[in-house]
Design a protein around this motif. Structure first.
Motif, PDB file in Angstrom:
ATOM      1  N   ASN A 301      36.469  46.622  46.986  1.00 60.19           N
ATOM      2  CA  ASN A 301      37.982  46.957  46.347  1.00 60.19           C
ATOM      3  C   ASN A 301      38.983  47.535  47.328  1.00 60.19           C
ATOM      4  O   ASN A 301      38.319  48.414  48.121  1.00 60.19           O
ATOM      5  CB  ASN A 301      37.682  47.668  45.148  1.00 60.19           C
ATOM      6  CG  ASN A 301      37.004  47.129  44.014  1.00 60.19           C
ATOM      7  OD1 ASN A 301      37.286  45.923  43.521  1.00 60.19           O
ATOM      8  ND2 ASN A 301      36.161  47.783  43.258  1.00 60.19           N
ATOM      9  N   ASP A 329      39.233  36.480  40.060  1.00 59.86           N
ATOM     10  CA  ASP A 329      39.024  37.869  39.975  1.00 59.86           C
ATOM     11  C   ASP A 329      39.182  38.060  38.508  1.00 59.86           C
ATOM     12  O   ASP A 329      40.412  38.316  38.141  1.00 59.86           O
ATOM     13  CB  ASP A 329      39.786  38.640  40.796  1.00 59.86           C
ATOM     14  CG  ASP A 329      39.328  40.439  40.429  1.00 59.86           C
ATOM     15  OD1 ASP A 329      38.581  40.605  39.791  1.00 59.86           O
ATOM     16  OD2 ASP A 329      39.883  41.038  41.323  1.00 59.86           O
ATOM     17  N   ARG A 332      38.870  42.585  37.121  1.00 55.37           N
ATOM     18  CA  ARG A 332      39.681  43.741  37.190  1.00 55.37           C
ATOM     19  C   ARG A 332      41.019  43.706  36.401  1.00 55.37           C
ATOM     20  O   ARG A 332      41.594  42.602  36.440  1.00 55.37           O
ATOM     21  CB  ARG A 332      40.044  43.884  38.842  1.00 55.37           C
ATOM     22  CG  ARG A 332      40.878  44.934  39.349  1.00 55.37           C
ATOM     23  CD  ARG A 332      40.975  45.258  40.767  1.00 55.37           C
ATOM     24  NE  ARG A 332      41.710  43.700  41.405  1.00 55.37           N
ATOM     25  CZ  ARG A 332      42.863  43.775  41.647  1.00 55.37           C
ATOM     26  NH1 ARG A 332      43.750  44.673  41.287  1.00 55.37           N
ATOM     27  NH2 ARG A 332      43.219  42.816  42.251  1.00 55.37           N
ATOM     28  N   ALA A 335      44.341  41.856  37.898  1.00 59.93           N
ATOM     29  CA  ALA A 335      44.025  41.077  39.094  1.00 59.93           C
ATOM     30  C   ALA A 335      44.753  39.747  38.991  1.00 59.93           C
ATOM     31  O   ALA A 335      45.481  39.232  39.869  1.00 59.93           O
ATOM     32  CB  ALA A 335      42.693  41.007  38.990  1.00 59.93           C
ATOM     33  N   THR A 382      38.084  36.703  44.602  1.00 58.95           N
ATOM     34  CA  THR A 382      37.199  37.124  44.004  1.00 58.95           C
ATOM     35  C   THR A 382      37.212  38.581  43.773  1.00 58.95           C
ATOM     36  O   THR A 382      37.941  39.265  44.280  1.00 58.95           O
ATOM     37  CB  THR A 382      35.832  36.965  44.723  1.00 58.95           C
ATOM     38  OG1 THR A 382      35.701  37.729  46.091  1.00 58.95           O
ATOM     39  CG2 THR A 382      35.444  35.606  45.084  1.00 58.95           C
ATOM     40  N   ALA A 383      36.559  39.067  42.670  1.00 52.80           N
ATOM     41  CA  ALA A 383      36.540  40.630  42.540  1.00 52.80           C
ATOM     42  C   ALA A 383      35.940  41.344  43.682  1.00 52.80           C
ATOM     43  O   ALA A 383      34.945  40.837  44.162  1.00 52.80           O
ATOM     44  CB  ALA A 383      35.666  40.685  41.099  1.00 52.80           C
ATOM     45  N   ARG A 385      33.777  43.962  45.251  1.00 49.94           N
ATOM     46  CA  ARG A 385      32.378  44.910  44.731  1.00 49.94           C
ATOM     47  C   ARG A 385      31.833  45.610  46.019  1.00 49.94           C
ATOM     48  O   ARG A 385      31.877  45.049  47.168  1.00 49.94           O
ATOM     49  CB  ARG A 385      31.571  43.597  44.315  1.00 49.94           C
ATOM     50  CG  ARG A 385      31.069  42.545  45.435  1.00 49.94           C
ATOM     51  CD  ARG A 385      30.629  41.281  44.845  1.00 49.94           C
ATOM     52  NE  ARG A 385      32.146  40.636  44.244  1.00 49.94           N
ATOM     53  CZ  ARG A 385      31.971  39.865  43.119  1.00 49.94           C
ATOM     54  NH1 ARG A 385      30.986  39.549  42.481  1.00 49.94           N
ATOM     55  NH2 ARG A 385      33.066  39.107  42.621  1.00 49.94           N
TER      56      ARG A 385
END
Length: 487
Positions: A301, A329, A332, A335, A382-383, A385
């Motif tokens: 992040n 994502d 979040r 996002a 993408t998120a 992590r």
């Protein structure tokens, strides 16, 4: 950029030179301290030839040393005579002008005073008196000018003698080089000696020993660690520099700095030059095959993945390609809205699902859209992590299995230094990344991450983030990096 690395490398060079100089003094191995005028030499060197000297030095070989001196003296005397004649003409004109001005002014002043006594003096006496006074003042002025000219002439004579010596030395050295009386190395050494300004020359040729460099390279290694260079990378740099320096033979102390500079530059060049194709080269290959290049961006992040996707979209739009973005994502808060903002600003198609939906499905849809519409580039967001979160890392692996990206790119924050390198290593172990993009590189004064991350994971750096706007992204170039570090 890289201010810390620049300082560490400069300190290493200076300390090693000082150590070798001190050692030579203790051994009574110092021949002389040479000091020359760089300005005089450079001025002579700028001229391709000395006036009055033959251009063909092959012909000059047959002329004796005495004849050469006579030719040079004659050329210099002729030049001096021309300058002296020119100066005499100017001085004569100035004197005449001053005399006329002085005569007119005195005549006018005296005429005013004599008007009161016009009954006692005739006009003829008035003019004669004025001329006498003006002549006397002019003679005094002329004597003063002559004295000043004598002083200037003395100074110019001294300067001419110095210039003459320098030109004579230059001409003789050039003749020696052309005639083959001395080796090329001797000529280079002479040239280096005249330009260097100040250095110590050794009676006996010295060699850099392991004892000379041990303590200094230990300090360098600590300095590199302080600049966020990974420990493995610091050790490789120090070992490479040590191997290149130990045993080097030096004739003067200035050689130490030159050899140290070259050894450091070589070590860093080997570290940052990781083989691999650029993202642009891979994109061109995929386009030639009629398929889009699919790029999946991963990282923790806050490193700037979403902003980097906007920059990459803008970069390739300007190159004539059409990207599509996948909003994978889905966890979040905000996002999807964030990536939508960048897509709208750039006019890029965004593929998105509802918040909390399957991120792998979003990536798959984006790839299918690109193929159907003939778009050349798919960028998957993408998120963020942590590399230690097993569940999220497994989710990332699923996205990869479904979307089958051509490139998995780790996005790291250059300001986090060693943390960025460690994160890249962990992501590489988990998902086998293909390359790196470093953000905030312009604000990184240390440079440790940029120096280390590619070498540690043996993968290339694709881009460097260099600011806040969409245009602030630079395709990585190892040669450019080297120039920045050793500028």
């Amino acid at each position: 950029m890289f201010e810390s690395l620049k300082k560490k490398f400069a300190d290493t060079s200076g300390k090693l030179r000082n150590k070798v100089e001190d050692e030579a003094k203790e051994e009574n191995n110092v021949e002389l301290i040479e000091e020359s005028s760089e300005e005089t030499f450079d001025q002579i060197e700028e001229s391709e030839e000395v006036e009055g000297i033959p251009e063909d030095f092959d012909d000059a070989e047959e002329i004796s040393e005495e004849d050469l001196d006579e030719m040079l003296d004659a050329a210099l005397e002729e030049e001096a005579e021309e300058e002296e004649e020119s100066e005499d003409e100017k001085a004569s004109e100035e004197k005449s002008g001053r005399f006329r001005s002085l005569f007119k002014r005195d005549k006018k002043d005296d005429s005013k005073d004599d008007l009161k006594e016009v009954s006692e003096k005739s006009d003829e006496d008035l003019v004669e008196g004025s001329e006498d006074d003006a002549s006397a003042d002019a003679e005094e002025e002329e004597e003063s000018l002559e004295e000043s000219e004598d002083e200037v002439a003395e100074e110019e004579t001294a300067e001419e003698e110095e210039s003459k010596k320098s030109k004579r030395s230059l001409f003789r050295r050039k003749k020696k080089e052309e005639s083959g009386d001395g080796s090329e190395e001797e000529a280079k050494d002479e040239d280096k000696k005249e330009k260097s300004g100040r250095f110590l020359s050794f009676i006996k040729e010295k060699s850099i020993s392991e004892d000379d460099v041990e303590d200094i390279l230990f300090e360098l290694e600590l300095g590199l660690l302080e600049a966020d260079v990974a420990m493995d990378v610091s050790s490789v740099v120090v070992e490479s520099v040590k191997n290149d320096l130990v045993g080097q033979k030096i004739k003067r102390s200035s050689d130490v700095e030159e050899y140290t500079y070259e050894a450091l530059k070589k070590a860093v060049a080997n570290i940052i030059d990781i083989e691999g194709k650029t993202m642009t080269e891979l994109l061109e290959e995929k386009v030639a095959q009629g398929d889009p290049l699919v790029v999946m961006l991963v990282g923790i992040n806050g490193t700037g993945k979403t902003t980097t996707i906007g920059k990459l979209s803008n970069y390739y739009i300007k190159k004539g390609y059409t990207p599509v973005i996948a909003a994978s994502d889905t966890f979040r808060a905000g996002a999807i809205e964030q990536i939508q903002y960048h897509a709208d600003n750039l006019g890029v198609k965004l593929i998105k699902h509802e918040k909390g939906s399957d991120p792998a499905a979003v990536a798959f849809d984006a790839v299918q859209h690109a193929k159907a519409k003939g778009k050349e580039l798919v960028l998957i967001d993408t998120a963020g992590r942590m590399q230690t979160n097993t569940n999220l890392m497994d989710e990332m692996k699923k996205i990869r299995r479904v979307s089958k990206p051509d490139l998995v790119v780790f996005v790291g924050d250059a300001l986090t230094g060693n943390d960025a390198t460690e994160q890249a290593r962990k992501f590489n172990e988990a998902i086998d990344i293909d390359g790196v993009i470093l953000t905030k590189a312009d604000a990184d004064s240390k440079g440790g991450a940029a120096l280390s991350v590619g070498y540690i994971i043996k993968k290339p750096i694709f881009f460097l983030g260099m600011g806040q706007s969409y245009d602030d992204i630079k395709e990585y170039d190892a040669q450019w990096m080297l120039e920045q570090i050793f500028s």
